[in-house]
Design a protein around this motif. Structure first.
Motif, PDB file in Angstrom:
ATOM      1  N   GLY A 160     -19.757  15.985  15.120  1.00  0.00           N
ATOM      2  CA  GLY A 160     -18.473  15.376  15.438  1.00  0.00           C
ATOM      3  C   GLY A 160     -17.309  16.340  15.334  1.00  0.00           C
ATOM      4  O   GLY A 160     -16.204  16.025  15.730  1.00  0.00           O
ATOM      5  N   TYR A 161     -17.565  17.514  14.770  1.00  0.00           N
ATOM      6  CA  TYR A 161     -16.522  18.521  14.595  1.00  0.00           C
ATOM      7  C   TYR A 161     -16.999  19.857  15.141  1.00  0.00           C
ATOM      8  O   TYR A 161     -18.174  20.182  15.062  1.00  0.00           O
ATOM      9  CB  TYR A 161     -16.166  18.681  13.110  1.00  0.00           C
ATOM     10  N   VAL A 162     -16.064  20.619  15.690  1.00  0.00           N
ATOM     11  CA  VAL A 162     -16.369  21.934  16.244  1.00  0.00           C
ATOM     12  C   VAL A 162     -15.507  22.951  15.515  1.00  0.00           C
ATOM     13  O   VAL A 162     -14.303  22.764  15.361  1.00  0.00           O
ATOM     14  CB  VAL A 162     -16.071  21.976  17.762  1.00  0.00           C
ATOM     15  N   GLN A 163     -16.133  24.018  15.054  1.00  0.00           N
ATOM     16  CA  GLN A 163     -15.402  25.107  14.413  1.00  0.00           C
ATOM     17  C   GLN A 163     -14.647  25.882  15.488  1.00  0.00           C
ATOM     18  O   GLN A 163     -15.107  25.997  16.610  1.00  0.00           O
ATOM     19  CB  GLN A 163     -16.375  26.037  13.685  1.00  0.00           C
TER      20      GLN A 163
ATOM     21  N   ASN B 275     -10.127  20.136  15.163  1.00  0.00           N
ATOM     22  CA  ASN B 275     -11.549  20.446  15.089  1.00  0.00           C
ATOM     23  C   ASN B 275     -12.450  19.304  15.533  1.00  0.00           C
ATOM     24  O   ASN B 275     -13.664  19.445  15.518  1.00  0.00           O
ATOM     25  CB  ASN B 275     -11.923  20.865  13.665  1.00  0.00           C
ATOM     26  N   VAL B 276     -11.884  18.160  15.908  1.00  0.00           N
ATOM     27  CA  VAL B 276     -12.702  17.039  16.383  1.00  0.00           C
ATOM     28  C   VAL B 276     -13.279  17.389  17.749  1.00  0.00           C
ATOM     29  O   VAL B 276     -12.571  17.893  18.624  1.00  0.00           O
ATOM     30  CB  VAL B 276     -11.863  15.744  16.462  1.00  0.00           C
ATOM     31  N   CYS B 277     -14.566  17.145  17.917  1.00  0.00           N
ATOM     32  CA  CYS B 277     -15.240  17.444  19.182  1.00  0.00           C
ATOM     33  C   CYS B 277     -14.653  16.582  20.292  1.00  0.00           C
ATOM     34  O   CYS B 277     -14.603  15.356  20.181  1.00  0.00           O
ATOM     35  CB  CYS B 277     -16.740  17.177  19.031  1.00  0.00           C
ATOM     36  N   LYS B 278     -14.206  17.216  21.348  1.00  0.00           N
ATOM     37  CA  LYS B 278     -13.591  16.489  22.451  1.00  0.00           C
ATOM     38  C   LYS B 278     -14.625  15.819  23.351  1.00  0.00           C
ATOM     39  O   LYS B 278     -14.324  14.861  24.046  1.00  0.00           O
ATOM     40  CB  LYS B 278     -12.710  17.430  23.259  1.00  0.00           C
ATOM     41  N   ALA B 279     -15.856  16.290  23.315  1.00  0.00           N
ATOM     42  CA  ALA B 279     -16.904  15.706  24.153  1.00  0.00           C
ATOM     43  C   ALA B 279     -17.315  14.327  23.637  1.00  0.00           C
ATOM     44  O   ALA B 279     -17.450  13.385  24.409  1.00  0.00           O
ATOM     45  CB  ALA B 279     -18.112  16.632  24.210  1.00  0.00           C
ATOM     46  N   CYS B 280     -17.509  14.198  22.324  1.00  0.00           N
ATOM     47  CA  CYS B 280     -17.977  12.922  21.759  1.00  0.00           C
ATOM     48  C   CYS B 280     -16.887  12.192  20.993  1.00  0.00           C
ATOM     49  O   CYS B 280     -17.130  11.133  20.424  1.00  0.00           O
ATOM     50  CB  CYS B 280     -19.177  13.163  20.854  1.00  0.00           C
ATOM     51  N   GLU B 281     -15.687  12.754  20.938  1.00  0.00           N
ATOM     52  CA  GLU B 281     -14.539  12.185  20.236  1.00  0.00           C
ATOM     53  C   GLU B 281     -14.816  11.957  18.759  1.00  0.00           C
ATOM     54  O   GLU B 281     -14.361  10.991  18.159  1.00  0.00           O
ATOM     55  CB  GLU B 281     -14.084  10.898  20.913  1.00  0.00           C
ATOM     56  N   GLY B 282     -15.627  12.831  18.164  1.00  0.00           N
ATOM     57  CA  GLY B 282     -15.885  12.794  16.733  1.00  0.00           C
ATOM     58  C   GLY B 282     -17.025  11.889  16.300  1.00  0.00           C
ATOM     59  O   GLY B 282     -17.325  11.804  15.119  1.00  0.00           O
ATOM     60  N   THR B 283     -17.693  11.220  17.235  1.00  0.00           N
ATOM     61  CA  THR B 283     -18.774  10.310  16.849  1.00  0.00           C
ATOM     62  C   THR B 283     -20.102  11.025  16.685  1.00  0.00           C
ATOM     63  O   THR B 283     -20.984  10.527  15.991  1.00  0.00           O
ATOM     64  CB  THR B 283     -18.954   9.204  17.896  1.00  0.00           C
ATOM     65  N   GLY B 284     -20.299  12.151  17.359  1.00  0.00           N
ATOM     66  CA  GLY B 284     -21.564  12.873  17.294  1.00  0.00           C
ATOM     67  C   GLY B 284     -22.600  12.366  18.278  1.00  0.00           C
ATOM     68  O   GLY B 284     -23.689  12.903  18.364  1.00  0.00           O
ATOM     69  N   MET B 285     -22.267  11.307  19.005  1.00  0.00           N
ATOM     70  CA  MET B 285     -23.198  10.722  19.968  1.00  0.00           C
ATOM     71  C   MET B 285     -22.529  10.615  21.339  1.00  0.00           C
ATOM     72  O   MET B 285     -21.334  10.385  21.443  1.00  0.00           O
ATOM     73  CB  MET B 285     -23.631   9.320  19.528  1.00  0.00           C
ATOM     74  N   LEU B 286     -23.332  10.781  22.378  1.00  0.00           N
ATOM     75  CA  LEU B 286     -22.880  10.592  23.746  1.00  0.00           C
ATOM     76  C   LEU B 286     -23.744   9.523  24.394  1.00  0.00           C
ATOM     77  O   LEU B 286     -24.841   9.232  23.925  1.00  0.00           O
ATOM     78  CB  LEU B 286     -22.991  11.892  24.543  1.00  0.00           C
ATOM     79  N   ALA B 287     -23.257   8.933  25.480  1.00  0.00           N
ATOM     80  CA  ALA B 287     -24.028   7.920  26.200  1.00  0.00           C
ATOM     81  C   ALA B 287     -23.932   8.214  27.686  1.00  0.00           C
ATOM     82  O   ALA B 287     -22.899   8.657  28.188  1.00  0.00           O
ATOM     83  CB  ALA B 287     -23.494   6.526  25.909  1.00  0.00           C
ATOM     84  N   ASP B 288     -25.036   7.966  28.404  1.00  0.00           N
ATOM     85  CA  ASP B 288     -25.011   8.154  29.845  1.00  0.00           C
ATOM     86  C   ASP B 288     -24.607   6.847  30.534  1.00  0.00           C
ATOM     87  O   ASP B 288     -24.187   5.895  29.881  1.00  0.00           O
ATOM     88  CB  ASP B 288     -26.356   8.675  30.361  1.00  0.00           C
ATOM     89  N   ASP B 289     -24.703   6.816  31.854  1.00  0.00           N
ATOM     90  CA  ASP B 289     -24.280   5.641  32.618  1.00  0.00           C
ATOM     91  C   ASP B 289     -25.090   4.394  32.296  1.00  0.00           C
ATOM     92  O   ASP B 289     -24.608   3.282  32.465  1.00  0.00           O
ATOM     93  CB  ASP B 289     -24.376   5.921  34.121  1.00  0.00           C
ATOM     94  N   GLU B 290     -26.318   4.579  31.834  1.00  0.00           N
ATOM     95  CA  GLU B 290     -27.179   3.447  31.508  1.00  0.00           C
ATOM     96  C   GLU B 290     -27.123   3.095  30.032  1.00  0.00           C
ATOM     97  O   GLU B 290     -27.950   2.342  29.535  1.00  0.00           O
ATOM     98  CB  GLU B 290     -28.617   3.760  31.924  1.00  0.00           C
ATOM     99  N   GLU B 291     -26.124   3.653  29.315  1.00  0.00           N
ATOM    100  CA  GLU B 291     -25.900   3.416  27.891  1.00  0.00           C
ATOM    101  C   GLU B 291     -27.004   3.962  26.988  1.00  0.00           C
ATOM    102  O   GLU B 291     -27.182   3.488  25.872  1.00  0.00           O
ATOM    103  CB  GLU B 291     -25.660   1.928  27.606  1.00  0.00           C
ATOM    104  N   TRP B 292     -27.767   4.947  27.458  1.00  0.00           N
ATOM    105  CA  TRP B 292     -28.727   5.645  26.596  1.00  0.00           C
ATOM    106  C   TRP B 292     -27.922   6.543  25.670  1.00  0.00           C
ATOM    107  O   TRP B 292     -27.075   7.321  26.114  1.00  0.00           O
ATOM    108  CB  TRP B 292     -29.692   6.483  27.420  1.00  0.00           C
TER     109      TRP B 292
END
Length: 57
Positions: free
Chosen positions: A34-37, A6-23
């Motif tokens: 961080g989790y997906v049903q 159930n861990v989100c594969k997009a954010c690897e469970g952190t709940g946050m994403l970052a773009d190329d400029e580290e935003w």
């Protein structure tokens, strides 16, 4: 114990994403949890972005 299925594969469970400029921004796949049903379905929503395609929260 963490259920790795159930861990989100997009954010690897952190709940946050970052773009190329580290935003940092909230994960749009899990909504920041961080989790997906398993029965969780993603809906198409129009996101507000700036001229550099950064999501405006």
């Amino acid at each position: 114990m963490v259920d790795r299925k159930n861990v989100c594969k997009a954010c690897e469970g952190t709940g946050m994403l970052a773009d190329d400029e580290e935003w940092q921004y909230t994960c749009t796949v899990c909504g920041g949890d961080g989790y997906v049903q398993q029965e969780h379905s993603t809906s198409s929503t129009v996101l507000h972005v700036d001229e550099n395609n950064r999501i405006l929260d």
